[in-house]
Design an enzyme around this catalytic site. Structure first.
Site, PDB file in Angstrom:
ATOM      1  N   HIS A 140      -2.160   1.211   5.278  1.00 62.65           N
ATOM      2  CA  HIS A 140      -3.147   0.101   6.272  1.00 62.65           C
ATOM      3  C   HIS A 140      -3.842   0.936   7.417  1.00 62.65           C
ATOM      4  O   HIS A 140      -5.126   0.765   7.555  1.00 62.65           O
ATOM      5  CB  HIS A 140      -2.140  -0.003   7.965  1.00 62.65           C
ATOM      6  CG  HIS A 140      -2.627  -0.779   8.739  1.00 62.65           C
ATOM      7  ND1 HIS A 140      -2.931  -1.728   9.169  1.00 62.65           N
ATOM      8  CD2 HIS A 140      -3.432  -0.071   9.879  1.00 62.65           C
ATOM      9  CE1 HIS A 140      -3.780  -2.093  10.796  1.00 62.65           C
ATOM     10  NE2 HIS A 140      -3.733  -0.750  10.432  1.00 62.65           N
ATOM     11  N   GLU A 141      -3.681   2.460   7.459  1.00 65.08           N
ATOM     12  CA  GLU A 141      -4.831   3.124   7.857  1.00 65.08           C
ATOM     13  C   GLU A 141      -6.198   3.521   6.350  1.00 65.08           C
ATOM     14  O   GLU A 141      -6.942   3.651   7.073  1.00 65.08           O
ATOM     15  CB  GLU A 141      -4.109   4.485   7.927  1.00 65.08           C
ATOM     16  CG  GLU A 141      -3.784   4.867   9.464  1.00 65.08           C
ATOM     17  CD  GLU A 141      -4.444   4.140   9.979  1.00 65.08           C
ATOM     18  OE1 GLU A 141      -5.771   3.825  10.392  1.00 65.08           O
ATOM     19  OE2 GLU A 141      -3.486   2.541  11.455  1.00 65.08           O
ATOM     20  N   GLU A 215      -7.398  -5.549  12.233  1.00 67.69           N
ATOM     21  CA  GLU A 215      -6.346  -4.783  11.815  1.00 67.69           C
ATOM     22  C   GLU A 215      -5.615  -6.028  11.356  1.00 67.69           C
ATOM     23  O   GLU A 215      -4.507  -5.673  10.904  1.00 67.69           O
ATOM     24  CB  GLU A 215      -5.773  -4.938  13.580  1.00 67.69           C
ATOM     25  CG  GLU A 215      -6.231  -3.588  14.610  1.00 67.69           C
ATOM     26  CD  GLU A 215      -6.266  -1.813  13.771  1.00 67.69           C
ATOM     27  OE1 GLU A 215      -5.298  -2.265  13.158  1.00 67.69           O
ATOM     28  OE2 GLU A 215      -6.884  -1.379  13.809  1.00 67.69           O
TER      29      GLU A 215
END
Length: 312
Positions: A140-141, A215
């Site tokens: 995700h990051e 996100e």
């Protein structure tokens, strides 16, 4: 270099529109300050210097604020191994790896581009997550870095930071020095405060709209890269629940960086704060991951997610 993270045209479009609108706001803000303060040199030099400082040193500022430090492979071999594997899968440069000695389970990425990026995790996150869950969070990051939305959110947040600082300066200047100023000066300060407050409010809303979508985009890209959306969903559920149990007073420092975190540092009863959150709700994120899991047929795959570094 183009990474193998799934491109997201809607994210790219939103980033472009947000930067365009903030650019117009930025120009208008500077023009208003020049007219009110009657010193274009002072305004341009100060704001320009602060912008360069934030853009070029955003990674160091974030690490310092969150007590993060760069760690080498010898100290955290498993963490480096996961990031190495994900970067190879995504065909992207490996970022600097950092760890923050905080019990709050979280992670964030920062940096002006993929070649100058930092991915930082807290010790609280490392203690709580299983290997497959950690892999999902790090993917995700890394997707934030690959999509370059880390740099965009850094630029976008700058205007709000400046406007907020001016509001505070003007407020305290009037509060503690009002008796020593003439009426014209008081009117100028009031006008500066009003313009800065309006700019802060508009930039705040624009950043929230972009941040929530990015996100969801990062969740989607990470789930597709790893092929294990259920592991990311498990990490989200675990991290969100554990953060809610951390005392609010311990979260206050972290809340200034919510836009960069894997999940926001909100207390057990966020109240109205959730309405202005930088992140979509946990329910929205889990619903999206559930749809991706169904599309990939993950539920039909036998066994549990393997440890990071292995291929299933």
């Amino acid at each position: 270099m183009q990474s193998r993270f799934r491109s997201d045209r809607r994210l790219t479009t939103r980033m472009g529109v947000t930067l365009f609108l903030l650019g117009l706001l930025y120009v208008g803000f500077i023009a208003a300050l020049i007219v009110l303060l009657k010193s274009w040199v002072l305004v341009v030099v100060v704001i320009g210097a602060m912008f360069v400082a934030q853009f070029w040193f955003s990674d160091r500022i974030a690490l310092f604020a969150m007590r993060g430090r760069v760690v080498e492979r010898e100290e955290y071999p498993e963490l480096h191994a996961v990031i190495d594997r994900l970067c190879a899968m995504a065909d992207m440069p490996k970022p600097v790896v950092a760890v923050s000695d905080m019990d709050m389970p979280n992670a964030f990425a920062t940096g002006r581009n993929p070649d100058n990026a930092v991915v930082c995790v807290t010790t609280g996150l490392l203690r709580r997550l299983e290997p497959g869950e950690l892999e999902g969070v790090l993917a995700h990051e890394l997707s934030h870095v690959a999509h370059k939305d880390v740099a965009v959110i850094t630029i976008a947040s700058f205007l709000g930071v400046i406007a907020g600082l001016i509001v505070r300066f003007a407020f305290y200047s009037q509060l503690f020095g009002g008796g020593r100023r003439d009426q014209n000066t008081a009117v100028v300060f009031a006008a500066v405060m009003g313009v800065s407050a309006a700019v802060y409010a508009i930039s705040f809303l624009l950043i929230r709209a972009l941040s929530r979508y990015r996100e969801l985009a990062a969740d989607r890209a990470a789930a597709l890269l790893t092929g294990r959306p259920s592991a990311l969903a498990s990490a989200l559920t675990k991290v969100t629940g554990d953060i809610a149990r951390i005392p609010t007073k311990d979260l206050r420092t972290a809340q200034a960086f919510n836009a960069f975190y894997f999940t926001p540092a909100l207390g057990a009863e966020p109240g109205l704060t959730r309405l202005f959150s930088t992140h979509p709700s946990l329910e929205q994120r889990l619903e999206q991951l559930g749809r991706i899991s169904a599309e990939l047929g993950e539920a039909a795959k036998p066994g549990k997610p393997g440890k990071p570094g292995r291929t299933d």
